[in-house]
Design a protein around this motif. Sequence first.
Motif, mmCIF file in Angstrom:
data_model
loop_
_atom_site.group_PDB
_atom_site.id
_atom_site.type_symbol
_atom_site.label_atom_id
_atom_site.label_comp_id
_atom_site.label_asym_id
_atom_site.label_seq_id
_atom_site.Cartn_x
_atom_site.Cartn_y
_atom_site.Cartn_z
ATOM 1 N N PRO A 131 43.502 23.514 89.954
ATOM 2 C CA PRO A 131 42.414 23.159 89.034
ATOM 3 C C PRO A 131 42.837 23.351 87.574
ATOM 4 C CG PRO A 131 41.690 24.755 90.700
ATOM 5 C CD PRO A 131 43.176 24.717 90.738
ATOM 6 N N VAL A 132 42.735 22.273 86.801
ATOM 7 C CA VAL A 132 43.045 22.310 85.372
ATOM 8 C C VAL A 132 41.888 21.669 84.619
ATOM 9 C CG1 VAL A 132 44.663 21.708 83.543
ATOM 10 C CG2 VAL A 132 45.517 22.134 85.858
ATOM 11 N N ALA A 175 30.242 28.802 76.519
ATOM 12 C CA ALA A 175 29.218 29.088 77.526
ATOM 13 C C ALA A 175 29.015 27.892 78.440
ATOM 14 C CB ALA A 175 27.906 29.471 76.847
ATOM 15 N N ASP A 176 29.080 26.681 77.867
ATOM 16 C CA ASP A 176 28.962 25.471 78.683
ATOM 17 C C ASP A 176 30.104 25.371 79.694
ATOM 18 O OD1 ASP A 176 26.744 24.727 77.145
ATOM 19 O OD2 ASP A 176 27.902 23.372 75.855
ATOM 20 N N ILE A 177 31.306 25.719 79.264
ATOM 21 C CA ILE A 177 32.464 25.625 80.159
ATOM 22 C C ILE A 177 32.395 26.699 81.246
ATOM 23 C CG2 ILE A 177 34.976 25.682 80.296
ATOM 24 C CD1 ILE A 177 33.714 23.196 78.886
ATOM 25 N N LEU A 178 31.920 27.875 80.908
ATOM 26 C CA LEU A 178 31.740 28.905 81.935
ATOM 27 C C LEU A 178 30.688 28.474 82.946
ATOM 28 C CD1 LEU A 178 31.932 32.131 79.745
ATOM 29 C CD2 LEU A 178 33.663 31.262 81.333
ATOM 30 N N ALA A 179 29.636 27.797 82.469
ATOM 31 C CA ALA A 179 28.629 27.258 83.393
ATOM 32 C C ALA A 179 29.248 26.205 84.306
ATOM 33 C CB ALA A 179 27.464 26.662 82.608
ATOM 34 N N SER A 238 32.165 26.496 91.411
ATOM 35 C CA SER A 238 32.571 27.669 92.203
ATOM 36 C C SER A 238 34.055 27.978 92.022
ATOM 37 C CB SER A 238 32.244 27.449 93.688
ATOM 38 O OG SER A 238 30.859 27.262 93.880
ATOM 39 N N LEU A 239 34.507 27.900 90.788
ATOM 40 C CA LEU A 239 35.893 28.216 90.462
ATOM 41 C C LEU A 239 35.959 29.580 89.784
ATOM 42 C CD1 LEU A 239 37.267 24.854 88.992
ATOM 43 C CD2 LEU A 239 37.916 25.916 91.151
ATOM 44 N N PRO A 240 36.585 30.562 90.415
ATOM 45 C CA PRO A 240 36.689 31.867 89.760
ATOM 46 C C PRO A 240 37.601 31.846 88.541
ATOM 47 C CG PRO A 240 37.923 31.853 91.816
ATOM 48 C CD PRO A 240 37.154 30.569 91.774
ATOM 49 N N ALA A 241 38.614 30.946 88.549
ATOM 50 C CA ALA A 241 39.551 30.858 87.437
ATOM 51 C C ALA A 241 40.245 29.501 87.489
ATOM 52 C CB ALA A 241 40.585 31.985 87.498
ATOM 53 N N TRP A 248 38.805 32.801 75.848
ATOM 54 C CA TRP A 248 39.634 33.985 76.081
ATOM 55 C C TRP A 248 38.922 35.246 75.607
ATOM 56 C CZ3 TRP A 248 43.580 35.275 78.971
ATOM 57 C CH2 TRP A 248 44.204 36.512 78.737
ATOM 58 N N ARG A 249 38.214 35.158 74.496
ATOM 59 C CA ARG A 249 37.459 36.317 74.020
ATOM 60 C C ARG A 249 36.328 36.681 74.990
ATOM 61 N NH1 ARG A 249 38.729 33.988 68.811
ATOM 62 N NH2 ARG A 249 36.939 32.570 68.883
ATOM 63 N N GLN A 250 35.685 35.662 75.574
ATOM 64 C CA GLN A 250 34.521 35.905 76.425
ATOM 65 C C GLN A 250 34.873 36.223 77.872
ATOM 66 O OE1 GLN A 250 31.297 33.115 76.315
ATOM 67 N NE2 GLN A 250 31.455 32.778 74.106
ATOM 68 N N ALA A 251 35.866 35.530 78.422
ATOM 69 C CA ALA A 251 36.115 35.650 79.868
ATOM 70 C C ALA A 251 37.588 35.448 80.195
ATOM 71 C CB ALA A 251 35.261 34.643 80.634
ATOM 72 N N PRO A 252 38.469 36.316 79.710
ATOM 73 C CA PRO A 252 39.903 36.121 79.955
ATOM 74 C C PRO A 252 40.264 36.119 81.434
ATOM 75 C CG PRO A 252 39.468 38.326 79.119
ATOM 76 C CD PRO A 252 38.198 37.543 78.953
ATOM 77 N N GLN A 253 39.467 36.796 82.251
ATOM 78 C CA GLN A 253 39.769 36.866 83.685
ATOM 79 C C GLN A 253 39.640 35.521 84.377
ATOM 80 O OE1 GLN A 253 37.044 37.959 82.213
ATOM 81 N NE2 GLN A 253 35.260 37.373 83.428
ATOM 82 N N ARG A 254 39.048 34.550 83.718
ATOM 83 C CA ARG A 254 38.859 33.231 84.326
ATOM 84 C C ARG A 254 39.905 32.221 83.854
ATOM 85 N NH1 ARG A 254 32.567 32.198 85.538
ATOM 86 N NH2 ARG A 254 33.594 31.139 87.279
ATOM 87 N N MET A 255 40.888 32.691 83.090
ATOM 88 C CA MET A 255 41.894 31.802 82.512
ATOM 89 C C MET A 255 43.277 32.198 83.012
ATOM 90 S SD MET A 255 40.376 31.549 78.626
ATOM 91 C CE MET A 255 40.805 29.824 78.377
ATOM 92 N N ARG A 256 43.912 31.313 83.771
ATOM 93 C CA ARG A 256 45.242 31.587 84.311
ATOM 94 C C ARG A 256 46.344 31.195 83.341
ATOM 95 N NH1 ARG A 256 46.280 29.107 89.935
ATOM 96 N NH2 ARG A 256 48.039 30.568 89.750
ATOM 97 N N GLY A 257 46.077 30.223 82.499
ATOM 98 C CA GLY A 257 47.041 29.754 81.521
ATOM 99 C C GLY A 257 46.351 28.877 80.509
ATOM 100 N N LEU A 258 46.923 28.782 79.288
ATOM 101 C CA LEU A 258 46.311 28.031 78.212
ATOM 102 C C LEU A 258 47.334 27.085 77.601
ATOM 103 C CD1 LEU A 258 44.853 30.954 78.336
ATOM 104 C CD2 LEU A 258 44.026 30.395 76.067
ATOM 105 N N ALA A 259 47.006 25.793 77.559
ATOM 106 C CA ALA A 259 47.862 24.788 76.929
ATOM 107 C C ALA A 259 47.131 24.230 75.710
ATOM 108 C CB ALA A 259 48.192 23.675 77.906
#
Length: 280
Positions: free
Chosen positions: A22-23, A85-89, A95-98, A115-126
Motif C-alpha cells: 500500500p502506497v 486528519a483527512d488522510i488518517l481517516a 483498515s490500513l494500520p500503516a 509524521w508529527r501526528q502519527a509516525p507509527q502509521r508511516m513506513r516510508g516517506l517519498a
Amino acid sequence: MNATYQSGSATLALRESGSGLPVLFLHPTPLDGGFWQPLTKNLSGLRAIVPDLRGHGHSELGELPAGAFTAAPDAPVLTMSQIAADILALLDHLSLPAAVFAGCSIGGYVLLELWRQAPQRMRGLAFVCSKPQPDAPANIARRTTTIEKARAAANQDDLQSMMQAQITGLTGSTAQARNPLIVSELSSQATLTPEAVIAVQAGLGARPDSLPTVETITVPLLAIAGGEDTGVTPVDMEAFRAAPGGCEYHLLPDAGHFAAYERPQDVAARISPWLRQFKS
C-alpha cells in the motif's frame, strides 16, 4: 476503482489501482489525484491509493475556520493539520494500520504533518518536489495577492486563467518544449472553486517550519528534486538529508515542479528500487 469516504462532514474522493504494497500518493495543488496516473502506470507490485485532497477534484471543501493565516485573517484556512486528519481517516476507512507515502508540493507538506501526528502509521516517506521550509515573506505576499485575485474573479473562467498561469510557471521548460499540450493537460485537473483557492493558499502560507521535524524522521526517506522547479529548489530539498532514518536524494535536471507528471519514467526509475525495501 473510484470511491469516496468521510472525514468529518466532508465527502472525499479517492482512486485505487493495483495490488501489493500500500502506497498513498498525495498530489500538488491546484491539481487532483489524476496527477499521479502517469507515474503509477510505471510502477508495479503496489496498491496505489490516490485521494483527491479536500477541496480538489471530486472532494468537498467542507466548512473551515478562519484566522490561522495572519496575512489574510478573514480567509478560511485549509491547514496541513486538517488534510493530515483527512488522510488518517482514509487509512482508517481502508483498515490500513500503516503505509508508505509519496507527496508532491502540498502533498509533501502534509506528509510532514502526518509524521508529527502519527509516525507509527508511516513506513516510508517519498518527497517529490516538496520542501520542509516554511514560506518566505515573498511567498506570503504572493499568496495574499492570489487570495485577492480569487476573491475578485468574476467567473470560473477568470479563476481558471489564474490557475493556468500558476501551472505554466511551475511546469518545467523542457517538458513544455517536448509536449506543448502539457499545461493544458495539467490545467484540466485544476477545478478548484474560489473558496478552495483561498483556503488552500491561506493554509500553505500558515504552514509551520518543518525543518525540526525532518530531524525526527526515523523511517526511510526519498527526495526527488527538479532542476527546473521554480517553486521548490534542489537546495531546498537538500534539507531532507538531515533525516536520521536516512535520505536517498536524486536530482532530475530537466524536470520542473510537476516532475512525476513531466518525467514519470524517470521518477519511477528512482522510486521503484527505493520501494523494494518495504516489500520484503
